[in-house]
Scaffold this active site. Structure first.
Site, PDB file in Angstrom:
ATOM      1  N   HIS A 543       0.840  -1.202   0.000  1.00 57.43           N
ATOM      2  CA  HIS A 543       0.000   0.000   0.000  1.00 57.43           C
ATOM      3  C   HIS A 543       0.874   1.251   0.000  1.00 57.43           C
ATOM      4  CE1 HIS A 543      -3.606   2.395   1.357  1.00 57.43           C
ATOM      5  NE2 HIS A 543      -2.631   3.162   1.812  1.00 57.43           N
ATOM      6  N   GLU A 544       1.845   1.299   0.893  1.00 61.18           N
ATOM      7  CA  GLU A 544       2.687   2.497   0.992  1.00 61.18           C
ATOM      8  C   GLU A 544       3.554   2.683  -0.242  1.00 61.18           C
ATOM      9  OE1 GLU A 544       2.259   4.827   3.064  1.00 61.18           O
ATOM     10  OE2 GLU A 544       0.810   3.666   4.212  1.00 61.18           O
TER      11      GLU A 544
END
Length: 780
Positions: A543-544
């Site tokens: 996600h990051e």
């Protein structure tokens, strides 16, 4: 997080310290989704063992010539406390002189986009190149004096931002430009309209006098509160002394790594509230009192933020009413995709209605599991009728192991941090047409431009990559990616993507390339094991990195629209969509690589710990992958109800019926009551305590750092992300043609176009909630 470290600069000067696109969302899940981090092994060391079907990522020593020399040097991180303040004042002086010059030389009659808007936009670009890094030091520096100077510098920049946003003389010229209706390209027109509206939203619709002066005072105080609130979180050093037997069940390598006590705490160990200590303890500690103590103390770790949070809520409401809004939520949501608080309230209310029955059923099953567990262990502590907040991570984990044969410790063996990162970057290479080249050795020194190789990073743990288009995309330079993944004292405590330098087109028509950093807090390796990621941590990291890719591939004319500078109820959607790759069998397998294959030392340590010399498979077995995927929605209603608690609390405190109502509101009681009512989990209040047992809002940096009246965006953006994945990628996640179309249609645009229009163009229609509710299993 979103939990932002610094305030975002208002209007003309974008000095957002970073874009905190943390999947704190992920870390908030009871039974899963903590952040994750790096390990020792350098890519060059493990590259040859990475995988049979995958070439290793390049490093600068072996990269083809076309990828060896970036056309732009990376920034240097050589500031001192004194230089930060001096540089900040110089930036402010330069920017103020630009505005003063425009006002001095141009009348409304002569005002044009070229002579009013462009000089400010060019100055904005230059300001962002330096100011983002000035504010970044407070999140990552090991030097307290440097962190303090960064905080002071941010306050100076915020104060100047408020001054700039309320300059009526500049606003009159901007207003004149807007009224002339010059033919402009779409991005320039968008900038003009947004800047014009920003002046109004920053108080210039209020007649000069006491009300406007009060509004300005409020803006300055809110800036101070935001900076101090996050500083308290960053500097937090709390923890609890435990006897080792109180940590029965907690992984031995974690307990062995904890600080040993002396004197009165001899024979005890110090457990901090940092993620690598906190989450494993809540998941594995067999002693319910230990879990309770850790949970409650963690909720009270920053109680000095309690009055700051309350003051911020009151000041926001007062400021919104000065501007003529009914409340702060109405003010904030006006510029988002939702447009009105009613839209948000209806969405959250509908989702609660749909999820509540599922949450009740999940609790019934988990409570039965708890009763069985207590009976098997011969415990009769009187808690068998209650399912507590501190029970959930523990019994969620136990259910996954018992009913689904999902042992996260075994799964983690297949996801060493460094090989997992390499696998993720390879996915981005194939999907989006990128090439990642780690900058190592002498090449770091070369890019330091006469300085030391250490000058181009802020800490020795930091990895830096140059990022390029592949040959199919033209082999051009894209920007720099930094990975800072281990916890340190004074470091930002969650997982976030920080924009260090935005991309844009300068006044000479030349492209300026972006720099972006992932700042996380994953557990450090031990001599016997590298840092190993549980599956939920793999999801968080992906996600990051997705936010980082959004930041890197964006190509906008103006820095203010670069990358993740979109509306808050859309910004999470691109990264949330990419999380789906972590639930795809082929991609999970490609990411996996058992740590015992990394080195003879790790192999020997694995053999010793496992009690066998039988080698595990190098890649994760299909049976384990099936177990992971089968658990994707286990206890999902409770996870989403937890997210609903945060979103509905956010709306409650920012949508009062009157200012008097918010003055009388007991915020801690409201926070804890809403959590009980929505999540359906019990807290200490059912044990004879009151509703003020904890102050979770004091640790909730999202609502002070940019997600105020916006936390619902984590849920609403899932509507868009799920629709995009189901419609385009579900049947073929590695479709490079669609991946590049997604890159060019969605990611490149940043915030330079209406987000709804971006979605419509990519989907070929309006977005729909059908896939979102289908994925959650609550479609009607």
């Amino acid at each position: 997080m979103n939990n932002t470290l610094g305030s975002f600069r208002i209007l003309l000067i974008s000095v957002a310290v970073f874009t905190c696109l943390s999947a704190i969302l992920a870390s908030l899940r009871f039974g899963a989704r903590a952040p994750s981090i790096l390990q020792y092994l350098k890519p060059s060391r493990i590259g040859s063992q990475f995988g049979q079907a995958q070439r290793p990522l390049l490093n600068s020593s072996m990269a083809p010539e076309m990828y060896r020399k970036p056309p732009q040097l990376p920034p240097k991180f050589t500031a001192t406390p004194g230089s930060l303040i001096e540089d900040t004042k110089s930036l402010i002086d330069r920017s103020r002189s630009v505005q003063d010059g425009i006002v001095k030389d141009i009348t409304p009659e002569k005002a044009t986009f070229k002579n009013v808007m462009l000089p400010v936009a060019y100055d904005d670009n230059k300001m962002a190149i330096e100011s983002h890094i000035i504010g970044f030091y407070q999140a990552v520096s090991t030097n307290k004096e440097l962190r303090d100077a960064s905080t002071e510098a941010e306050k100076l920049l915020d104060d100047f931002g408020i001054e700039s946003s309320m300059r009526e003389d500049v606003f009159k010229l901007v207003d004149a430009v807007l009224r002339k209706k010059e033919p402009l390209d779409p991005e320039s027109q968008r900038m003009l309209e947004k800047d014009h509206k920003s002046y109004i939203r920053n108080g210039l619709s209020v007649p000069a006098g006491p009300k406007r002066d009060r509004f300005k005072e409020i803006k300055k105080r809110l800036s101070e509160i935001s900076i101090l609130f996050q500083k308290n979180l960053n500097e937090e050093q709390g923890g609890i002394w435990f006897a080792p037997e109180e940590l029965d069940g907690v992984p031995e390598d974690l307990v062995a790594s904890l600080k040993k006590g002396e004197g009165e705490n001899e024979d005890k160990v110090w457990l901090t509230f940092k993620y690598p200590d906190l989450f494993p303890t809540l998941r594995y500690a067999n002693n319910a009192e230990t879990r309770k103590k850790v949970f409650v103390e963690n909720e009270n770790k920053c109680n000095q933020n309690v009055p700051l949070f309350q003051e911020a809520i009151l000041l926001r409401d007062e400021a919104a009413r000065i501007l003529g809004y009914n409340n702060h939520a109405e003010f904030r949501i006006e510029d988002k995709m939702a447009k009105t608080p009613k839209t948000v309230d209806d969405f959250l209310g509908d989702l609660r209605t749909r999820l509540a029955p599922g949450g009740k059923k999940e609790i019934e099953k988990l409570l039965e599991l708890k009763r069985q567990d207590l009976k098997q262990r011969g415990l009769n502590d009187g808690t068998d009728k209650n399912y507590f907040l501190w029970d959930h991570r523990y019994y969620d984990r136990l259910m996954l192991e018992k009913d689904f044969s999902l042992d996260q410790q075994v799964i983690a063996e297949y996801f060493p941090l460094q090989t997992t990162i390499q696998g993720m970057l390879k996915i981005f290479e194939e999907l989006f047409g990128l090439v990642f080249v780690e900058i190592v050795g002498e090449d770091r020194a070369a890019l330091a431009d006469g300085g030391k190789s250490s000058d181009i990073v802020w800490h020795e743990d930091v990895q830096i990559f140059s990022v390029w288009d592949d040959e199919g995309e033209g082999s051009g330079f894209v920007g720099y990616l930094y990975l800072d993944l281990f916890p340190r004292d004074g470091k930002y405590g969650h997982a976030a993507n920080f924009n260090l330098q935005p991309g844009y087109i300068d006044e000479n028509g030349k492209r300026r390339y972006p720099c972006t950093a992932l700042v996380c807090n994953f557990s450090k390796p031990t001599p016997k094991k590298p840092s190993l990621l549980k599956h939920d941590e793999v999801v968080t990291l992906f996600h990051e990195l997705g936010h980082g890719i959004h930041d890197l591939v964006s190509r906008t004319t103006y820095s203010r629209f670069h990358g993740t500078n979109t509306v808050r109820d859309f910004v999470e959607a691109p990264s949330q969509m990419l999380e789906n790759w972590c639930w795809t069998p082929s991609q999970l397998r490609s990411l996996s690589h058992h740590y015992s294959y990394l080195s003879p030392e790790y192999e020997a340590a694995y053999n010793e710990s496992s009690g066998t010399e039988k080698k595990p498979s190098e890649r994760i077995p299909n049976s384990l992958i099936a177990n992971i995927i089968n658990t994707k929605h286990v206890n999902d209603a409770l996870f989403n109800l937890r997210q609903l608690h945060f979103g509905m609390f956010d709306m409650t405190v920012h949508e009062p019926a009157s200012h008097e109502a918010i003055e009388k509101l007991d915020i801690s009681t409201t926070y804890n009551k809403l959590r009980h009512d929505i999540s359906q989990l019990d807290g200490p209040e059912v044990l004879g305590g009151d509703w003020t047992w904890g102050n979770g809002q004091a640790t909730f940096g999202h609502l002070i750092g940019g997600y105020d009246a916006g936390y619902y965006g984590y849920l609403s953006s899932q509507v868009y992300s799920t629709d995009m994945f189901y419609s385009v990628f579900k049947d073929d996640p590695m479709n490079g043609k669609e991946g590049r179309r997604y890159r060019h249609t969605v990611l490149e645009r940043g915030g330079s176009k209406e987000e709804m229009d971006i979605l419509k163009e990519f989907l070929g229609r309006k977005p729909s909630t059908e896939a979102f509710y289908k994925e959650l299993g609550i479609s009607q």
